[in-house]
Structure formats: C-alpha cells, structure tokens
Design an enzyme around this catalytic site. Sequence first.
Site, PDB file in Angstrom:
ATOM      1  N   SER A   1       0.843  -1.204   0.000  1.00 47.72           N
ATOM      2  CA  SER A   1       0.000   0.000   0.000  1.00 47.72           C
ATOM      3  C   SER A   1       0.873   1.247   0.000  1.00 47.72           C
ATOM      4  O   SER A   1       0.572   2.242  -0.672  1.00 47.72           O
ATOM      5  CB  SER A   1      -0.882   0.053   1.253  1.00 47.72           C
ATOM      6  OG  SER A   1      -1.774  -1.018   1.287  1.00 47.72           O
TER       7      SER A   1
ATOM      8  N   SER B   1      -4.626   2.423   4.318  1.00 47.31           N
ATOM      9  CA  SER B   1      -4.602   1.167   5.072  1.00 47.31           C
ATOM     10  C   SER B   1      -5.839   0.362   4.704  1.00 47.31           C
ATOM     11  O   SER B   1      -6.964   0.827   4.918  1.00 47.31           O
ATOM     12  CB  SER B   1      -4.597   1.454   6.582  1.00 47.31           C
ATOM     13  OG  SER B   1      -4.882   0.272   7.315  1.00 47.31           O
ATOM     14  N   GLY B   2      -5.627  -0.828   4.162  1.00 50.11           N
ATOM     15  CA  GLY B   2      -6.753  -1.661   3.755  1.00 50.11           C
ATOM     16  C   GLY B   2      -7.709  -1.916   4.906  1.00 50.11           C
ATOM     17  O   GLY B   2      -8.912  -1.701   4.793  1.00 50.11           O
ATOM     18  N   SER B   3      -7.146  -2.343   6.022  1.00 50.36           N
ATOM     19  CA  SER B   3      -7.973  -2.660   7.187  1.00 50.36           C
ATOM     20  C   SER B   3      -8.397  -1.407   7.942  1.00 50.36           C
ATOM     21  O   SER B   3      -9.328  -1.452   8.748  1.00 50.36           O
ATOM     22  CB  SER B   3      -7.188  -3.553   8.148  1.00 50.36           C
ATOM     23  OG  SER B   3      -6.100  -2.820   8.699  1.00 50.36           O
ATOM     24  N   GLY B   4      -7.681  -0.321   7.730  1.00 43.78           N
ATOM     25  CA  GLY B   4      -7.952   0.895   8.496  1.00 43.78           C
ATOM     26  C   GLY B   4      -7.484   0.806   9.932  1.00 43.78           C
ATOM     27  O   GLY B   4      -7.863   1.633  10.766  1.00 43.78           O
TER      28      GLY B   4
ATOM     29  N   GLU C   1      -4.481  -3.030  -3.191  1.00 41.31           N
ATOM     30  CA  GLU C   1      -3.266  -2.292  -3.539  1.00 41.31           C
ATOM     31  C   GLU C   1      -3.276  -1.878  -5.021  1.00 41.31           C
ATOM     32  O   GLU C   1      -2.850  -0.783  -5.369  1.00 41.31           O
ATOM     33  CB  GLU C   1      -2.044  -3.147  -3.191  1.00 41.31           C
ATOM     34  CG  GLU C   1      -1.920  -3.384  -1.681  1.00 41.31           C
ATOM     35  CD  GLU C   1      -1.476  -4.784  -1.273  1.00 41.31           C
ATOM     36  OE1 GLU C   1      -1.500  -5.078  -0.064  1.00 41.31           O
ATOM     37  OE2 GLU C   1      -1.121  -5.594  -2.162  1.00 41.31           O
TER      38      GLU C   1
END
Lengths: 194, 194, 194, 194
Positions: free
Chosen positions: C57, C96-99, C161
């Site tokens: 990311s 951030s994918g998950s946060g 990503e």
Amino acid sequence: MTITEQQATGTDFSTARSIVLQENERLLNAVQPDQWDRAGQLLTNARAVFVIGNGRSGLAIQMAAMRLMHLGLKVHVAGEVTAPAIGSGDVLLAVSGSGTTGSVVSAADVAKKVGASVLAITTAPDSPLAQRADEVLVLAAADKQDHSASITSQYAGSLFEQSVLLASDALFQALWSKEDQTAERLWERHANIG
Amino acid sequence: MTITEQQATGTDFSTARSIVLQENERLLNAVQPDQWDRAGQLLTNARAVFVIGNGRSGLAIQMAAMRLMHLGLKVHVAGEVTAPAIGSGDVLLAVSGSGTTGSVVSAADVAKKVGASVLAITTAPDSPLAQRADEVLVLAAADKQDHSASITSQYAGSLFEQSVLLASDALFQALWSKEDQTAERLWERHANIG
Amino acid sequence: MTITEQQATGTDFSTARSIVLQENERLLNAVQPDQWDRAGQLLTNARAVFVIGNGRSGLAIQMAAMRLMHLGLKVHVAGEVTAPAIGSGDVLLAVSGSGTTGSVVSAADVAKKVGASVLAITTAPDSPLAQRADEVLVLAAADKQDHSASITSQYAGSLFEQSVLLASDALFQALWSKEDQTAERLWERHANIG
Amino acid sequence: MTITEQQATGTDFSTARSIVLQENERLLNAVQPDQWDRAGQLLTNARAVFVIGNGRSGLAIQMAAMRLMHLGLKVHVAGEVTAPAIGSGDVLLAVSGSGTTGSVVSAADVAKKVGASVLAITTAPDSPLAQRADEVLVLAAADKQDHSASITSQYAGSLFEQSVLLASDALFQALWSKEDQTAERLWERHANIG
C-alpha cells in the site's frame, strides 16, 4: 582496482575502537577548515540542496541531509520518490570516495548544465567528480578499492564514510552556530509521523 | 522531553571538528569492550540479522548492516521491501537513543515472542528497549530530546548517532579479524548493479 | 485475522489476468466519484501533502505521490529522510486496507492534532483510520487479512493495492485536466539525477 | 524525446477512471501469456531474483518483489542496503518503458556477464534492454517520453507502470497456483516488525 591480500588479524573490539578513533582524528585534522566554511555558505544560500552518494557514502550524506532539513533548508536526496529536477540556484552535494562513481559524476554534469553549483566530497582531488566541482572537500582517506592498508587498517571505504559523517556533522554544528535558532526551533521540524 | 534554550554560538568548522572528535573519543573509550565482543558472537551465530532504528539512528545502523552483509551474514533492514518475518534463531539489532522509540520497542517485543535474540544499542540502560534486550550496548551520549548540553555540545542525538556508526564499524573490524577472509573475498559481495 | 485454507489452483497467466482485470473493473466502478473529486480539491489546496502507507500500500501511494510532485504540489513521504513535521494546512493521504495499521492511525492522530486534514483510503468505512478522516475514500476490496476469497480470488490485499494505484492515477488525470499545464511542463519537474 | 502539447481537458474522476480501466484492459489482453508463463518458470528456478527499475516503474516492480518474497523466493531490490552482488544462476527482472534507462541497461550487461538471466519488461521489443534479455515481456503502452497521446490518454508512462503492477500480480497469482501453499503459509512470511 588494487585488490590485495589485506586481512584484519588479531583485532578485538578494544583494538578496533582505537584504530577507528585514531584514523578519524588524523584524517579530520588534515582537513582544510576554510573549504568547509565556504561550503557552508554555498549550502545556506542554495535555493534547494540535493545530495547524492552510493552505498554507505549515500547513507552518511543522507544523515547530513536530515540535519540540513532540521536547520530549515530545502533538501532532496537523489532517488527519493519526492525529489524533483535539480535546477538553477540549487546546490548538489556529491559524495564519492574515488570521485569516479558513474551516477554521481553524471549528476554533477547535469547540475553544471542546469546552472546548479557542485560541492564534492572525495578522497581524490584530481578525480572526474572533483573536476566538475565548485568546491572540493578532500577527505584524505583511501579510496575503497585500494585494499592495500597504506592509509587505513579498516576495510574498504569505511574510514572515508565515517569521516563524511563526522565532517558533515561538524559543518552542521558550525552552520547552526551562525543561525539565531535554538535547539527547540530545530526540534519542531523533526518528522512527527512515520 | 527537556527542551532548553541550547544554541551553538561562535563555532566555525575548525572548532566544531574538535568538539566532534573529542566527544566521540571520550564516549567510545567509556564503552565496555566485552559487551561488544559478546554482541559480535550473537551476530555471527544468527540465522539472520535484522536491524531497526528511526531517522539518523536508522541510517547509521543501515551502514553497519551493509558491512555485515559484506562479511557474508544474511541481513535484513526492518521496513525494506524484501524483509521477511523475523523468527526463531534470528537476532534483532535495535537502535534507539532514548530506548523508548515505539516502533523499535515493539519490534523487540515481537522478536522475543518469536524466539529471536535482541541486541540493544542505546544511551539508556534502564529503558524499555534495554529491558527487552539479551545484550545492552550502552553508548553514554545524551538522548536526543535532552537539549541541555550537559554531555554533548552537539545538537540532539548527533553524538549518539555518530558513535553508533563508529562503534559498529569497530565491531565489524573485530569480526572481520576473526574470519579467514581477505578484503578481496568481501569485495566480491558488494552490490554490482543499481 | 481470518486465516483460511485459500489456495489458488489451476490458474495460468491468462486466467489470472482476467481475474485481475475483472476484479479491478468491478471494484473501481463501485467507487463514489464525488468523494475523489472532493479529495482532489483538498490535495491541490494543501500547503504540503504527506502520504503514508505500509508495505505494498505504501509503494502504491508513493507512486501517486510522485505524480502529485510532477503536478507541482509539495509532497513528502512519511519516513523519507527529508520529510519534515506535518503541520497546519497540510493534508495527510493515509492508506490502510484494514484501516487499523498502527503507524497509519497514529499519523492520522498527529495530523488532526496539528491542524492538518486527513484523507483516508481504506476498505473499511468504520475503521479507526476512517473515523479520523475528513474524507474517506472507500475501495471495497477485501482487507488483506481476510483470506476467505469472498470478494477477491487474489492473495491478501493485492486487489486493494492495485486499486489504490489505479484510482490515484485516475485522480491525477482529473487534477491534471483542471490545470493549465502541458505534459511538457510536468515533464520538466521529473528527477534529472540519481 | 517527442514532447508534444498534450493536455488532459474536461476530465473528472469518473471519466478518468474509465480511461484507466479501458486502457489497461486493452493493453493486458494484447499480452502474450506464454511469455509470462515462461518468465514464471525462470523466476521460480532462480537462485535469487533481483529487480531493478527507475521511478514509478521501480516502485511497481518492488510491489512484485514483495509478493515473490511472500511466495518463498529469495529476492533483492537493486539499490537496497542489503542487496549483495548478482551472480551466476540469479535472475534479473528489469523494467524500463523505453528500454533505454541507463542504470537498467547497465545492470542487464552486468547480469549477462556474471551468468545471470535477464527478464525484461518494456514497451520496446527492439530496445537495448530487450536485446540483452533472455525473455522479453512486452507491455505495448507508450514510452513515457512519447507525449503524443496516440496509445494512451494518460500522462507519460502511467499506463505502462500500471500494467507492470497488474501483469506482475497476475503472474504471482499463476505462480501461487502452481505451489502447494495456502494463503496462511504465505502470510507467515510477511514482515512482522518495522
């Protein structure tokens, strides 16, 4: 490249520490201070400072770059994602022990062409890099490809790379002295994320 | 954080050079050599060595990491694209002047949890980082947030960061001495592209 | 973390290519364009843009950062040697994918505290990162720790990503369209050394 | 260098998104899958994989490098602190849109000389880089110095750089399919510090 059979033998940490300290003391005391004071003026008057160096030399000059940023200068590291084109009024601080590193010499050529100044840190005052420089800062360590142990008992360019850091930090200390800035003011510029 | 009104005044390059050399000499001569000799054994016996540090400390320990790679060790820098997970049998070489840097202390926790050893380089023998370490390598410089100039006249963590490089390079010199490897053999491992 | 027994089977390049293309098409077409247009306004009005992200990311958002620099914005990557402190009037572009990535959420906290705006790119509109954001740019890929293949057949956060890059580059294209700048003008800003 | 007066006009995010998706779909569907399947075999049989690329191409191939590491391959990025010398049995994965980038072509020369294989990703099948390659992976985007908008409406090398990521990730997906490894096994290799 002069490759010899150099080997370090019978050296524990205590002995090695003495070697490192003595070699840096001898080397730095041979430096011409007025060259570094002139270099400092070039840096503080620059529109922006770009630093370039390969390998450990590159890491040492990045340490210097970070301090110049703390001092309030606009600084870029060659190869960094956010580094733009170097241009007129900028200063290139270029480090190469041998003064022959391809990417560093090429960068000096570009700098001259676009109207930027070149500050060279090198062991070799007659090298291609030095010939392109407005100011040559000689650190008389062995080039890292000279493994003959005539000037240093350390491996390859270690002494040069150490002296790049120590001399750059001394230069920072002198520049800081000239500015009316407290440690607190510099501290506010330190990265606060990441 | 002890922020004071520290300022460097009246210092040219020549004076600053003396400060840098004297402070490093005093600091390194106060180091316990046997700690570093034990650290060297841990490093050479590691499955792989991981190094971590923030900012200039991180750059200094990356310079050390490169030399360990030249010596033939398997080395990773935390945050590098190609760095895998640290695991059992690995050694974490963790650098933090204050011994409190969040990412460095967290890395030490992970290392202990997975069965890796921790080598800490710090000014603070009682710090969170030191408490997690198998071997604590104390460099008695001021923490960079102590701007009171009691131990060093240099800015922030400069003395600590310089001594990380000089001590690591002395350690490398001692490790090299123990190996039956010529300079030429190490030289063959230097990066030849990029 | 939902770790499952997901495995890719019987997939050659041709099949995998179709998966990658179709997943990105479906994902990007579900994006709310007005969120990205608003984000673009925040970026172009920023004093400086800081980007942060971990791993792949982070690399994807660095690609975006380079383009924003070409457009003439002042850009920093968190962790870069030359990155100063983020401050009032700056924008943090945080990925951030998950946060939930620790360093990214912490950076968002710092940004809010100093008066900077936060743009979040994440799969998770209710995550800690999203809660700190002035504008949340949702890319509805699976979080990389969800290995259950319910949304994507690709490994971990790959789809997220990829979409970070494609969406950021679409945003760049839209921003470029709004400026009176030819390709040649942008090209002059490309790094010319290093 | 063909510098034209290309400008993006009247493009909001929604329009730009369509451009990005359609251009990548057309480009990737023109790729020869068997070239990429052969490339995959070269990569998995390598002693170690080295990747090199400049600027955004370099970032895209670093994203691929990270995935190859997750798959269990030994991977180095040119210029990384810990990257050793490339040697016999290694594979160089070299990316250059124009196929003329100096450092990338030089690296291909070194690779051939020491007995490593070269995989080239480029828009230009007759370029200096392609001529040095054992396998040429053509992505028929415009070279980034062709600003004439004949193949892409995007700026410079954007389409090429996007397709490097998408094609590399499709290759990863295909390679993963051939291995008897669950997502969980790959996940264990992800960096756990830093």
